[in-house]
Every structure is written in C-alpha cells, then in structure tokens.
Motif scaffolding. Structure first.
Motif, PDB file in Angstrom:
ATOM      1  N   LEU A 194      50.521 -41.762  -3.075  1.00  0.00           N
ATOM      2  CA  LEU A 194      49.860 -42.030  -4.351  1.00  0.00           C
ATOM      3  C   LEU A 194      48.426 -42.515  -4.152  1.00  0.00           C
TER       4      LEU A 194
ATOM      5  N   THR B  78      56.679 -43.712 -10.709  1.00  0.00           N
ATOM      6  CA  THR B  78      55.270 -43.331 -10.664  1.00  0.00           C
ATOM      7  C   THR B  78      55.080 -41.981  -9.982  1.00  0.00           C
TER       8      THR B  78
ATOM      9  N   ALA C  39      53.558 -38.382 -11.511  1.00  0.00           N
ATOM     10  CA  ALA C  39      52.347 -37.884 -10.850  1.00  0.00           C
ATOM     11  C   ALA C  39      52.530 -36.432 -10.429  1.00  0.00           C
TER      12      ALA C  39
ATOM     13  N   LEU D  96      47.330 -36.587 -16.394  1.00  0.00           N
ATOM     14  CA  LEU D  96      48.062 -37.834 -16.167  1.00  0.00           C
ATOM     15  C   LEU D  96      48.469 -38.463 -17.489  1.00  0.00           C
TER      16      LEU D  96
ATOM     17  N   TYR E 130      52.399 -39.067 -18.206  1.00  0.00           N
ATOM     18  CA  TYR E 130      52.931 -40.421 -18.320  1.00  0.00           C
ATOM     19  C   TYR E 130      53.309 -40.774 -19.755  1.00  0.00           C
TER      20      TYR E 130
END
Length: 218
Positions: A49, A124, A128, A162, A166
C-alpha cells in the motif's frame, strides 16, 4: 491469461509478496502458524500500500492510461486472487482469535491488536485493488464510452477511482458516480457483495470475541 507475466508487470506486488514470504520463514518457528501468517500478511500489505500510494497520488492521467494498457492482460485474475487472499485472511483471524477468553490476560491485547491490524490491512487492500481495476477498465483499449460517469469535467485520476471504490467499501452503494457499461456493473456487483460479506464477517467476529471475553471472565 497467464498469472506469471501479469505479476511481472506489477513489481510493487512482487516486492510485497517476496517480503511477506521471507518474513513468514524468518519469524520464530514456535509461534502459531496463524500468528506468523497474519504478521507476514500485514507487513506485506502495508509495504504494498505504501508503494502503491507513492505512485497513485502522483501519476498523471496519461500515465494511468498507459499503465492500464500495459497491465490489461491478467488484470481480472489479479483482482480475484486479491479478493481470495483478503478473504483467507479473515479465516486466519478467526483461527487466531478462537478461544481468546482462555488466553492469559497479558497476551489478549496482542492477539486483539494483531486481529484488528489484519482486518484494517485486508479491508484497505481489497478496495485499493478494486480502485486499480476500475481505472484499468475505464482507460484500457481507448474506449470512447467511459464505463463510469464522474461528475464534473476532465478525465478522472486515481483519486476519483479511490473515491468510487471506498464509497462502495463503506456503504455498498455508488453515490454520485454513474455505472454505464455491463462490464463495470458486473465488477461493481462483485465488489458490493464482497463488501457486504467482509463487513458482516467483521461484525460477527467482533460479537464472537466479545462473548468469548465475557465468558472467559474478562
């Protein structure tokens, strides 16, 4: 669609995989295998990440388009593997936290911290990867009809993808971004279902851990 050539086009992912595998071997052998795997997974995920963020927040639209063309082959296979790996991490967390009420009180905090860190890393990472895939299907092949309709003018960059990914990860809905092609709707459907399963599993684990701690006399 071959996996190895697809991985070779993703050096950041290869570096993270190598780091995680190496750490698994180096960690003390008397530790539980679930503990070793979770620590290695967390380190590899954080490394990936960080490497990903170093480019996602600096690349121009032209660079994103070029990357989508270059990494087109095997993109869906990489996405599926990432989803499976994130799901497998939940299984490892369950094994790590099973019977935590019977764990000595001084060690419970470490078990809970490791489980919490792994949940955060896996969540996460999952979204991603979906952000990367949305960018890929948006820009590959020189399409004239975008698969996602973002409000405003200008071509979307990774911040936009993103945001879209998200938003689904947090709410299981798409907010103000339109989904305009069948392929994109299929990916959004998969993303939404996985999000529901992932978030529901986390809630179930939290309830189970709480009950185990109470029954253990915590």
């Amino acid at each position: 669609m071959k996996l190895l050539p697809s991985l070779l086009l993703r050096p950041r992912l290869l570096v993270a995989l190598a780091a995680g595998a190496g750490l698994t071997v180096l960690l003390p052998g008397d530790w539980r295998w679930a503990t070793r795997l979770l620590i290695a997974w967390d380190v590899g995920t954080v490394l990936y990440l960080v490497l990903l963020a170093s480019t996602m927040f600096t690349e121009s639209v032209d660079e994103i388009r070029a990357r989508a063309e270059r990494q087109d082959e095997g993109a869906f296979a990489i996405l599926i593997i990432a989803c499976l790996a994130a799901s497998a991490s939940l299984v490892a967390i369950v094994l790590q936290l099973t019977g935590i009420g019977a764990v000595p009180a001084p060690d419970r905090g470490l078990h809970l911290a490791l489980g919490g860190a792994t949940i955060l890393c896996s969540w996460t990472l999952l979204h991603a990867f979906f952000a990367l895939h949305y960018a890929s299907i948006y820009y590959r092949g020189g399409k004239t009809t975008p698969c996602l309709g973002f409000p405003g003018k200008g071509d979307p960059d990774y911040i936009d993808f993103l945001y879209f990914s998200y938003t689904i990860g947090c709410t299981s809905q798409t907010s103000d971004v339109g989904v305009t092609t069948r392929e994109a709707r299929a990916v959004v459907l998969l993303h939404s279902v996985l999000t529901f399963i992932f978030n529901t599993s986390i809630l179930a684990m939290a309830i189970n851990v709480g009950a185990s701690l109470v029954s253990g006399g915590s």
